[in-house]
Structure formats: C-alpha cells, structure tokens
Motif scaffolding. Structure first.
Motif, PDB file in Angstrom:
ATOM      1  N   UNK A  31       0.848  -1.191   0.000  1.00 40.87           N
ATOM      2  CA  UNK A  31       0.000   0.000   0.000  1.00 40.87           C
ATOM      3  C   UNK A  31       0.883   1.241   0.000  1.00 40.87           C
ATOM      4  N   UNK A  32       0.679   2.092  -0.982  1.00 40.97           N
ATOM      5  CA  UNK A  32       1.553   3.258  -1.133  1.00 40.97           C
ATOM      6  C   UNK A  32       1.417   4.250   0.017  1.00 40.97           C
ATOM      7  N   UNK A  33       0.195   4.404   0.554  1.00 33.68           N
ATOM      8  CA  UNK A  33      -0.008   5.357   1.655  1.00 33.68           C
ATOM      9  C   UNK A  33       0.808   4.951   2.885  1.00 33.68           C
ATOM     10  N   UNK A  34       0.784   3.662   3.211  1.00 35.31           N
ATOM     11  CA  UNK A  34       1.535   3.184   4.369  1.00 35.31           C
ATOM     12  C   UNK A  34       3.032   3.344   4.134  1.00 35.31           C
ATOM     13  N   UNK A  35       3.502   2.896   2.983  1.00 39.15           N
ATOM     14  CA  UNK A  35       4.938   2.973   2.691  1.00 39.15           C
ATOM     15  C   UNK A  35       5.434   4.415   2.663  1.00 39.15           C
ATOM     16  N   UNK A  36       4.601   5.335   2.179  1.00 41.58           N
ATOM     17  CA  UNK A  36       5.003   6.747   2.154  1.00 41.58           C
ATOM     18  C   UNK A  36       5.050   7.357   3.547  1.00 41.58           C
ATOM     19  N   UNK A  37       4.293   6.781   4.496  1.00 39.54           N
ATOM     20  CA  UNK A  37       4.265   7.350   5.849  1.00 39.54           C
ATOM     21  C   UNK A  37       5.419   6.857   6.720  1.00 39.54           C
ATOM     22  N   UNK A  38       5.964   5.683   6.410  1.00 41.12           N
ATOM     23  CA  UNK A  38       6.977   5.082   7.285  1.00 41.12           C
ATOM     24  C   UNK A  38       8.279   5.886   7.378  1.00 41.12           C
ATOM     25  N   UNK A  39       8.775   6.490   6.298  1.00 41.58           N
ATOM     26  CA  UNK A  39       9.983   7.306   6.440  1.00 41.58           C
ATOM     27  C   UNK A  39       9.827   8.468   7.419  1.00 41.58           C
ATOM     28  N   UNK A  40       8.601   8.974   7.567  1.00 43.56           N
ATOM     29  CA  UNK A  40       8.369  10.075   8.513  1.00 43.56           C
ATOM     30  C   UNK A  40       8.496   9.600   9.957  1.00 43.56           C
ATOM     31  N   UNK A  41       8.456   8.282  10.163  1.00 46.92           N
ATOM     32  CA  UNK A  41       8.681   7.724  11.496  1.00 46.92           C
ATOM     33  C   UNK A  41      10.124   7.266  11.666  1.00 46.92           C
ATOM     34  N   UNK A  42      10.965   7.605  10.684  1.00 45.41           N
ATOM     35  CA  UNK A  42      12.390   7.300  10.799  1.00 45.41           C
ATOM     36  C   UNK A  42      12.798   5.960  10.239  1.00 45.41           C
ATOM     37  N   UNK A  43      11.932   5.302   9.458  1.00 45.20           N
ATOM     38  CA  UNK A  43      12.249   3.974   8.931  1.00 45.20           C
ATOM     39  C   UNK A  43      12.786   4.041   7.502  1.00 45.20           C
ATOM     40  N   UNK A  61      24.606  -0.003   1.579  1.00 50.01           N
ATOM     41  CA  UNK A  61      23.883   1.207   1.979  1.00 50.01           C
ATOM     42  C   UNK A  61      23.851   1.461   3.484  1.00 50.01           C
ATOM     43  N   UNK A  62      23.885   0.377   4.297  1.00 56.06           N
ATOM     44  CA  UNK A  62      23.522   0.560   5.696  1.00 56.06           C
ATOM     45  C   UNK A  62      24.585   0.151   6.716  1.00 56.06           C
ATOM     46  N   UNK A  63      25.515  -0.698   6.343  1.00 58.84           N
ATOM     47  CA  UNK A  63      26.460  -1.214   7.323  1.00 58.84           C
ATOM     48  C   UNK A  63      27.196  -0.097   8.057  1.00 58.84           C
ATOM     49  N   UNK A  64      27.697   0.869   7.333  1.00 61.64           N
ATOM     50  CA  UNK A  64      28.496   1.928   7.952  1.00 61.64           C
ATOM     51  C   UNK A  64      27.644   2.965   8.674  1.00 61.64           C
ATOM     52  N   UNK A  65      26.312   2.871   8.488  1.00 64.26           N
ATOM     53  CA  UNK A  65      25.444   3.876   9.121  1.00 64.26           C
ATOM     54  C   UNK A  65      24.502   3.253  10.138  1.00 64.26           C
ATOM     55  N   UNK A  66      24.868   2.090  10.654  1.00 65.92           N
ATOM     56  CA  UNK A  66      24.024   1.422  11.656  1.00 65.92           C
ATOM     57  C   UNK A  66      23.789   2.341  12.850  1.00 65.92           C
ATOM     58  N   UNK A  67      22.530   2.390  13.283  1.00 68.26           N
ATOM     59  CA  UNK A  67      22.183   3.218  14.433  1.00 68.26           C
ATOM     60  C   UNK A  67      21.719   4.614  14.069  1.00 68.26           C
ATOM     61  N   UNK A  68      21.974   5.047  12.826  1.00 70.92           N
ATOM     62  CA  UNK A  68      21.565   6.400  12.430  1.00 70.92           C
ATOM     63  C   UNK A  68      20.092   6.459  12.051  1.00 70.92           C
ATOM     64  N   UNK A  69      19.521   5.308  11.653  1.00 66.75           N
ATOM     65  CA  UNK A  69      18.098   5.233  11.343  1.00 66.75           C
ATOM     66  C   UNK A  69      17.623   3.805  11.579  1.00 66.75           C
ATOM     67  N   UNK A  70      16.321   3.617  11.541  1.00 64.89           N
ATOM     68  CA  UNK A  70      15.736   2.303  11.790  1.00 64.89           C
ATOM     69  C   UNK A  70      15.426   1.615  10.458  1.00 64.89           C
ATOM     70  N   UNK A  71      15.698   0.318  10.420  1.00 64.19           N
ATOM     71  CA  UNK A  71      15.425  -0.468   9.211  1.00 64.19           C
ATOM     72  C   UNK A  71      14.174  -1.311   9.440  1.00 64.19           C
ATOM     73  N   UNK A  72      13.284  -1.264   8.469  1.00 65.67           N
ATOM     74  CA  UNK A  72      12.085  -2.090   8.497  1.00 65.67           C
ATOM     75  C   UNK A  72      12.167  -3.036   7.303  1.00 65.67           C
ATOM     76  N   UNK A  73      12.456  -4.294   7.589  1.00 68.52           N
ATOM     77  CA  UNK A  73      12.627  -5.307   6.548  1.00 68.52           C
ATOM     78  C   UNK A  73      11.341  -6.112   6.403  1.00 68.52           C
ATOM     79  N   UNK A  74      10.790  -6.129   5.190  1.00 64.82           N
ATOM     80  CA  UNK A  74       9.522  -6.814   4.926  1.00 64.82           C
ATOM     81  C   UNK A  74       9.786  -8.126   4.197  1.00 64.82           C
ATOM     82  N   UNK A  75       9.191  -9.193   4.677  1.00 67.38           N
ATOM     83  CA  UNK A  75       9.258 -10.490   3.989  1.00 67.38           C
ATOM     84  C   UNK A  75       7.837 -10.951   3.701  1.00 67.38           C
TER      85      UNK A  75
END
Length: 644
Positions: A31-43, A61-75
C-alpha cells in the motif's frame, strides 16, 4: 488515513529497536499510503527478495550507518534471516484476520488492498457468519455492487460484466468462481462462453465487439429490403438496452472496442452511429474532446501508481487519434508530464518497496510474476520489444487483434534513467540496477543474468535460452533459438526494431509509426507468436523503456568528465563533477534510487534533449510518462494453438 492503515502503522510507532523484521504474508504493506508514511517515522523500508540481494544492499547502503536510522525489513514469504540479523531483530507479524475477524480470511486474502477502505465500512455493518460462502455473498453485493442473485436475463448479464470490466476492478478468482457457479445454473446463460466472459476482460470485449459487428451488419440488410422490420433486429439485442448503450459508447470512444467500418452511417439511428466509424475529422474531434476531458479529470485524482498507468493508456489513444486527424498533442502531454514529474520525484522511492505480487510494479518484477504464474511443465517466452512505448504498443496491439490475438494488459515502471543498459538488464536479471554495477553500461551480461535467475527458480540453464537482435531480418523460424533448441523451457528474446526506428527517425513520431506499421505488415511478429504458441509456449511481451519527442538545448561539451552520455541523460561517477554540472546545464538531479553508489544522474527537462539547438529527436533516458511507463502483456492462447 483509514482505520486499517492506522492499525498497521500503529504497530511501528514508538519502537526503540533499530531493526524490525515484518512477516507480511498477506501483503498488507502493499500500500503506497503506508509505505510513504513510514519514512516520517524514521524507517528505511526494504523488501526481502533473496538473501544475496539483501546482504549486498545492506553492506552497500547501511552497514556503515548502523544506528543512524531504523530499518524495516519486509518479507512476504517464510524465510530465515542470517543469525547476525535474527538476534537483533524485533519480529512483527501482520495478519489480515486480525483486521477483519468477522469475514472469512480465505476470501479477504484474495481481495486487493485498494478495496480495504470500503471493506472497513462494510466490516462494521456485517453480522453474518464468517464462512467463505456467506462472506462472498455479502461482498459481491456490497463491495463489487453485483446483484448476482437477480440476474437472469442476457441484458442484465451484459450490464454486470460491462461494469466489472470497465471499472478495471480487480475481481479475485474466488469471486469469479462464485459468479460462474451461480450464473451457470441459469438455462439461457449455458449457451454463452460464460467462464471466459467473467474471467477475461480482453475476451469479453472481443465477444461484445463481434456481437456489435453482427448487429450492425444485420441491420444494414434493411437497405436491400432483406428485412422489413428493423425493430426486430435491434430491440431483440441486449446491446440495444439504454444502460448497455451508454457503457459501450465510452468503450468506443476509448478505443477499447473497435467501431464497425465501411458502412453508410445514414442508414442507422443516432445511437448506433457511436459504434460506426464516420469519415472525416468530426468523428475524431469528438473522440479527442472526450479523451481530453477524461484525462483532465484523472489528473486531478492521480495519487497511486495505477492511476498513472490508466492515464498513459488514455494518452496513447489520444495521441493516435490526434495524428489521424492532424491535431497537436504538445500542450496536453506537457501538462500531464508536469504532474507526473512532481509525483515520480516524490514517490518513486517508495514504489521500490512494493512486492511483485499480485501484479508487477517494476520491470525487474516481471520474471518473478512469470515464474509464479507458470505451471510445473509449462514453457514460457518473454519478448522484450526494446524502446516500445505505450503509444507504440497500441499500434502493435491493434494490428495483432486484427489477426485474432487477444491480451491481458498491464503497465509497469521502467528503471530510471530509462536506458537500455539499466532497465533491460533489470528485466533479465530480476534485480535492481545497483546489483549489477559492474555491467551497468553494457547489455553483454543479459544472457548470464537470465539463466542465473531461472536456475535460482530450479530450472537448469540448459533449458533456458536467450536471444537478441531480432526483428530486422525476414522472419525465419529456424533462426529462433527458442524454437530450434528443442529442450528450451524458458525463452527470453529482444526484438530491437522499434529502438532502431526511434534512433534513426528523421520524421519524428509519424515516421516511427509509419515504419512500425510497415514492419507489422511483414507479419514477422505475427508468425513469431504463432510459432511460439504452436510449440507450446505461453508468451509475455514487455518493453525496457519508452520514448518521447524532444528539442535540442545544445550539445554539452564535457569530454572525459562525464562517464556516460545520452540525448536525455548524463551520468557521472564523480560526485563533485556531477554537482558542478548540475548548476551549469539545464537538468534535474535524479536521486540515487536503486542505482550504484557512483552512478550520479542528470536528466534533461521534459521535451528537451542534449542535442544541437532547434533539432528534434525521439529519444529516451528521462522521466516523462512516455519513457517510464511501459506495457506488460500476456498473450492469450489463439484458437487452434493447442494452448486454449
């Protein structure tokens, strides 16, 4: 925001964990609305496609920046995370039954999430059992607006099916099966190809088109005195019903159903003339006015990626009608592209987190969809018509329909920049461009990617065939590797002819369309499709990118400072030079979405190209709607092919 979205988004709010692993087997995050809202929560949202791609992307993309933002991995499937991620992940499981406990989960899982806003309202009203049969009965009446239990005449059936297919509403198999089971009990429907009429829009439209043609021909016999009472011919037909006539009028205007040609319109009542091709410009101007109003209305409400696919279909019909009657399309296309550019710059990134199911969104999703639809021993062929835009496809489609073919049609997004080496490689690899950074400037590895993808799906490479450079020569089935190599189970082919027409065009779009029509008249493509079907292949057709008209702003002289150049795109591997160039040449800086780290892209403005001033070209590389949205088509089995 609707209730169901609030429930899902609420699961991710105020989470301290920096790595969330979301098991979403019901595709609720599709759902595009949900996915567009998640970055505003820091994901930062990632979708797990395979372990190699995930690991590659994470390290890049992320190894060197661990802790700077939250990752949401979808399976979307049951997978095992590598231990390193398993031990630090917060697991969240999304389940459709928790959203709609009063409905049958088996039924709701098949319904598109685009219907969930209305499903929220209906769920609050429902008080019946949660069985599949009761859920279906309720939703067919109230969600799909089909009074299936009172339809017992052919005219009522036509109204229902016209409404279903015209709205292009995704009607799941479970609903189609229910309708077939109910309507097949009615005697007068047993003589109809009912199952195909329900399941396939293309079949239903072809059926209605033939019924209309027969009606017109029957009525025209009045002129010769062969029939005395015209009302007997007309008003015994379901097509004479007022509601059916109104819906069919739109289908004629939009080019979905072909008008009858070569009959004298003065013979017919006014309402029938809508479906008869008139001579002169007046008929074309009526159609243009209708399409213009439809496009303008759709622009006002274009929010989802599917809205833009719908718009490009209307634009394609508008373009061809304009060329036929000699009208200009520039202002309308410019207006559409202003809106499309604003949308794509803002939302293209979130589209990359959408899954390939139930329909592909990007060209690299196409192999996954083919594999999912493929039965165990089924042979499949994917034909990539390099450079084919939606307007080009309209010419191809109309020609093939005249030959008896029909199609299930969809649209997908090309990768930006819309270059062959970027987007076509994505098709044959089934991966984002960032994963083939070493080969991103060439197509030489396509065969390797194609065979590797299918080996991952369990098909040995000796059963997978790839071929390019087709379409220029006279058709010869012995030169088609998918046919000559008898062991082939999966065939991927590139037909280059349209791209060659584009890059060698002197007369612009009209020249390309003229050459394309001449090529189609050679029956190369028709014979190719017929031979593949006769050999037992299920066929898919797509394109890697489209094309657009552009005028020159002057050649840019940067020598070795630029890594790759195109008429509508410039690519740099040095970020400092890229930034400097962006301030000195007319361009749009494209964010590094799905691309290698050292692949920095400047795009020409809409309608412009980096060619000599005042020169006109047909080209690609940019983000116009004509370049980015391309057709993805399944060729339906033709009668006698052995596949139907």
């Amino acid at each position: 925001m609707s209730k169901w979205r609030d429930v899902i988004i609420g699961k991710f709010k105020n989470q301290d964990c920096s790595f969330l692993f979301v098991q979403d087997f019901d595709l609720l995050l599709n759902d595009e609305h949900i996915l567009n809202s998640l970055p505003y929560q820091g994901y930062e949202v990632l979708r797990y496609e395979d372990s190699i791609s995930f690991r590659f992307l994470y390290e890049l993309k992320f190894r060197e920046q661990e802790g700077k933002f939250k990752i949401l991995l979808i399976a979307n499937e049951d997978i095992f995370l590598p231990y390193e991620f398993e031990k630090k992940a917060l697991k969240i499981k999304l389940d459709i039954h928790s959203l709609y406990p009063k409905f049958s989960a088996i039924v709701i899982r098949q319904i598109s999430s685009e219907e969930f806003d209305e499903l929220d309202r209906l769920h609050s009203l429902y008080s019946g059992p949660s069985s599949a049969q009761e859920t279906l009965s309720f939703l067919i009446r109230n969600l799909y607006k089909i009074p299936y239990d009172i339809i017992d005449r052919e005219v009522e059936l036509y109204k229902a099916l016209l409404s279903i297919h015209y709205k292009d509403q995704e009607v799941p198999n479970v609903v189609q099966n229910f309708l077939y089971d109910e309507w097949s009990k009615i005697d007068i429907f047993r003589q109809l190809p009912l199952k195909k009429m329900i399941r396939s829009s293309s079949f239903f439209y072809k059926y209605i088109e033939q019924q209309w043609s027969d009606l017109v021909k029957e009525y025209s016999k009045i002129k010769n005195g062969q029939i005395c009472d015209s009302s007997t011919v007309i008003y015994n037909s379901p097509l004479a019903d007022g509601d059916v006539r109104r819906m069919m009028s739109d289908l004629f205007m939009e080019g979905i159903i072909k008008k009858v040609e070569h009959v004298e319109t003065s013979l017919f009542p006014d309402w029938m003339r809508t479906g008869i091709e008139e001579k002169g410009e007046e008929d074309g101007d009526k159609k243009l006015s209708y399409l213009f109003d439809e496009i303008e209305a759709k622009l006002l409400d274009a929010k989802r990626y599917t809205d833009w696919i719908n718009i490009i279909e209307y634009l394609s019909e508008y373009k061809h009608t304009s060329i036929r009657v000699g009208r200009d399309t520039e202002q309308l296309f410019k207006k559409v592209n202003q809106s499309f550019q604003e949308w794509i710059v803002k939302y293209y990134h979130s589209l990359t987190s959408l899954p390939p199911s139930p329909k592909p969104k990007f060209v690299h999703h196409i192999p996954y969809v083919i594999n999912k639809e493929k039965s165990k021993n089924e042979k499949v062929a994917l034909l990539v018509l390099d450079g084919m835009s939606f307007p080009d496809w309209m010419l191809v489609r109309n020609h093939l329909k005249e030959k008896g073919f029909s199609f299930t049609e969809n649209g997908v997004f090309a990768w930006v920049p819309t270059l062959t080496s970027v987007s076509r490689q994505a098709i044959f690899s089934g991966k984002m461009p960032l994963t083939f950074s070493k080969h991103i400037s060439t197509t030489s590895a396509e065969e390797k990617w194609w065979k590797a993808f299918w080996e991952d799906q369990g098909i040995l490479k000796q059963y997978v065939t790839y071929q390019k450079g087709l379409g220029v020569e006279t058709y010869d089935s012995s030169k088609i590797k998918g046919l000559s190599r008898k062991a082939t189970k999966v065939y991927g082919a590139v037909i280059d002819i349209i791209d060659q027409f584009i890059h060698h065009s002197v007369l612009g779009e009209k020249g390309v369309y003229t050459n394309l029509n001449l090529w189609l008249d050679s029956d190369y493509l028709e014979n190719f499709l017929l031979d593949l079907q006769s050999a037992g292949f299920t066929i898919y057709i797509t394109s890697d990118h489209g094309n657009t008209s552009a005028s020159g702003v002057g050649r840019i002289q940067e020598g070795v400072l630029v890594d790759q150049t195109g008429e509508r795109v410039r690519i740099y591997d040095d970020y400092t030079i890229y930034k400097n160039s962006a301030t000195n040449i007319p361009s749009l800086k494209w964010p590094n979405i799905g691309l290698p780290e050292d692949f920095h892209v400047l795009l020409a403005p809409y309608g412009k190209a980096y060619v000599p001033e005042d020169s006109k070209v047909l080209s690609h590389g940019g983000i116009s709607i004509e370049e980015v949205l391309v057709p993805f088509v399944k060729v339906e089995p033709i009668k006698g092919s052995g596949l139907n």
